[in-house]
Design a protein around this motif. Structure first.
Motif, PDB file in Angstrom:
ATOM      1  N   UNK A  56       0.722  -0.890  -0.134  1.00 17.92           N
ATOM      2  CA  UNK A  56      -0.028   0.363   0.129  1.00 17.92           C
ATOM      3  C   UNK A  56       0.921   0.915  -0.135  1.00 17.92           C
ATOM      4  N   UNK A  57       0.748   2.310  -1.278  1.00 23.31           N
ATOM      5  CA  UNK A  57       1.469   3.574  -1.284  1.00 23.31           C
ATOM      6  C   UNK A  57       0.122   4.044  -1.184  1.00 23.31           C
ATOM      7  N   UNK A  58       0.389   5.276  -0.418  1.00 20.18           N
ATOM      8  CA  UNK A  58      -0.104   7.132  -1.029  1.00 20.18           C
ATOM      9  C   UNK A  58       0.545   8.365  -0.353  1.00 20.18           C
ATOM     10  N   UNK A  59      -0.136   8.849  -1.320  1.00 20.24           N
ATOM     11  CA  UNK A  59       0.990   9.992  -2.084  1.00 20.24           C
ATOM     12  C   UNK A  59       1.267  11.015  -0.272  1.00 20.24           C
ATOM     13  N   UNK A  60       2.461  11.159  -0.146  1.00 15.94           N
ATOM     14  CA  UNK A  60       2.937  11.942   0.994  1.00 15.94           C
ATOM     15  C   UNK A  60       2.386  13.164   1.013  1.00 15.94           C
ATOM     16  N   UNK A  61       1.603  13.546   2.647  1.00 13.53           N
ATOM     17  CA  UNK A  61       1.146  13.971   2.758  1.00 13.53           C
ATOM     18  C   UNK A  61       0.645  14.298   4.562  1.00 13.53           C
ATOM     19  N   UNK A  62      -0.324  14.454   5.106  1.00 16.57           N
ATOM     20  CA  UNK A  62      -0.314  14.249   6.579  1.00 16.57           C
ATOM     21  C   UNK A  62      -0.250  12.889   6.941  1.00 16.57           C
ATOM     22  N   UNK A  63      -0.552  12.072   8.521  1.00 18.44           N
ATOM     23  CA  UNK A  63      -0.019  11.856   9.326  1.00 18.44           C
ATOM     24  C   UNK A  63      -1.052  10.608   8.868  1.00 18.44           C
ATOM     25  N   UNK A  64      -1.194   8.939   9.216  1.00 19.33           N
ATOM     26  CA  UNK A  64      -2.790   8.603   8.055  1.00 19.33           C
ATOM     27  C   UNK A  64      -3.357   7.885   9.733  1.00 19.33           C
TER      28      UNK A  64
END
Length: 473
Positions: A56-64
């Motif tokens: 699973x990969x998400x675009x960088x951002x705030x904490x999950x």
């Protein structure tokens, strides 16, 4: 030989008000997961049974959000019931989860708890990740990228897998010399395009090539999270304890000794200052980085600060220079544009709904393009890209899909990014870094780190540290 592959990857700024949900992760399993790795066709990998779990990969951002991370971790750990000879852990190294610290260290320990002591675990990470003692202890091999901007992501995963296979065939569990360096700097000050990072990283292949060494890696750390693990680190892996300790110490000292040399990878200033430099320059296209709201470093991607500055600048307005701003993430505004259609005039409260460093900006403009939920709105001589989700613009095709010619048809391109990615860097006739506010502000002291666990440069001036590496097992 059975090797499991999986991981969870997110680069997350603890200073960003955005929260990463489960829906924002791109999740792959089965053959789709294996398709990430072209080296599976290499000769050394051909007789291995590669078992895809989940990635699973998400675009960088705030904490999950905890519930998002926990669901992904549970699936990954369930798949490790095995038995397996090895595990390839494909992570970032700078993931944050709301209310938790050292997420990758904890994940590695849980993986170890499931697969047991005999299974070898190899981790591949970003050089902007962090290597805590927990992470270094829990895995058997760990390596990271050697370029920033990143041009060796695939090769790093290949190296992590190839070393794992080699040690499973002969050699067994290696030793690891680990040391942290009390320096924490952003990627824009540690680009391997320029010294001193270029000089430091040029030493890594030589260390790796020595007898008794399997791998050498240097981490910059992640500057926009406030955790004790956040700092530079070195790990040298191999079989000769004296050599790996010596080489890890040498690399660590090189990094510490260069701490005052690290400078921004491009000339920098306030957005107004660099915008006026662009107007005075004949270079076209002239690129400007809106660095504080860079969504690929952990920014919210919806700050209206840059657009507000552009529209208020009288010199820009009088110049008639064509400007593209990419992009402002605002799903409501994107839907309004889509419903109105190309050619329509729209009134929007644009940006500032997540990152409150600048309020939503009331604008009226004309929709000039629509594509895949994204829109271009022209306001005076500024064309702003409005996206329905946080979206990086790293390639010329990202712009041309929306009818924007940023090679020959635009004077100034303002993009939410830090150092320019390779394609934009090659395209830019000139470039400046705008020091803007946001969740990945280049002015680290303005952010207010409180939890680094001791003096770290540049937040403090530490006494000369003991950089003697520790052999961890």
């Amino acid at each position: 030989m059975r090797i499991a592959i999986g991981g969870i990857a997110l680069e997350a700024s603890t200073f960003c008000p955005h929260r990463t949900t489960l829906a924002e992760f791109h999740v792959v399993r089965g053959d789709e997961l294996l398709a990430r790795y072209d080296w599976l066709r290499d000769d050394w990998a051909a007789d291995v049974e590669w078992i895809p779990l989940v990635h699973a990969y998400a675009t960088p951002g705030g904490p999950a959000l905890p519930e998002a991370y926990d669901a992904l971790e549970a699936e990954l750990l369930d798949g490790l019931a095995g038995p397996f000879d090895g595990v390839l852990l494909d992570v970032h190294g700078a993931m944050s989860v709301v209310g938790r610290e050292d997420v990758e260290g904890a994940l590695a320990r849980r993986v170890r708890g499931v697969v047991g002591a005999r299974t070898l675990v190899s981790a591949s990470t970003d050089l902007h990740g962090n290597v805590s003692r927990d992470l270094a202890e829990a895995v058997d091999l760990v390596t990271c990228y050697r370029t920033a901007p990143h041009e060796d992501e695939a090769e790093t995963r290949r190296r992590a897998a190839r070393n794992l296979v080699a040690r499973l065939r002969h050699g067994g569990r290696p030793l690891k010399a680990w040391v942290q360096v009390p320096v924490l700097l952003p990627g824009e000050r540690t680009s391997t395009r320029v010294d001193p990072a270029r000089r430091i990283y040029a030493q890594v292949p030589g260390a790796e090539a020595l007898d008794g060494v399997l791998d050498a890696a240097v981490w910059v750390g992640y500057a926009w999270a406030d955790e004790p693990r956040c700092r530079a680190a070195v790990v040298v892996t191999g079989d000769d304890a004296d050599v790996i300790v010596r080489e890890a110490g040498r690399l660590a000292r090189s990094y510490w000794d260069a701490r005052e040399e690290f400078a921004l990878a491009a000339p920098a200033g306030t957005l107004t200052e660099v915008l006026h430099e662009a107007l005075d320059s004949p270079a076209r296209p002239f690129y400007v980085s809106d660095s504080g709201d860079n969504p690929t470093a952990g920014g919210a991607g919806d700050s209206s600060f840059a657009l507000r500055t552009l529209l208020a600048d009288e010199r820009l307005r009088a110049s008639g220079a064509s400007v593209v701003l990419a992009a402002i993430a605002d799903p409501v505004a994107a839907r309004v544009c889509g419903a109105a259609g190309v050619g329509a005039q729209v009134s929007l409260d644009l940006g500032g709904h997540v990152d409150a460093c600048a309020d939503p900006l009331a604008v009226t403009g004309t929709v000039t393009a629509l594509d895949a939920g994204n829109a271009v709105v022209r306001i005076a001589n500024v064309s702003v890209v409005v996206t329905d989700r946080r979206t990086p613009f790293h390639h010329e095709a990202d712009f041309t899909a929306l009818g924007l010619d940023v090679r020959d048809g635009t004077d100034v391109v303002v993009v939410k990014i830090g150092y320019l990615e390779p394609e934009l860097f090659a395209m830019a006739a000139d470039w400046r870094l705008a020091l803007t506010p946001g969740g990945v502000d280049q002015d680290l002291l303005r952010l207010g780190h409180r939890n680094l666990g001791g003096p770290v440069f540049p937040f403090a001036q530490p006494a000369p540290p003991d950089l003697t590496p520790e052999v961890v097992a």
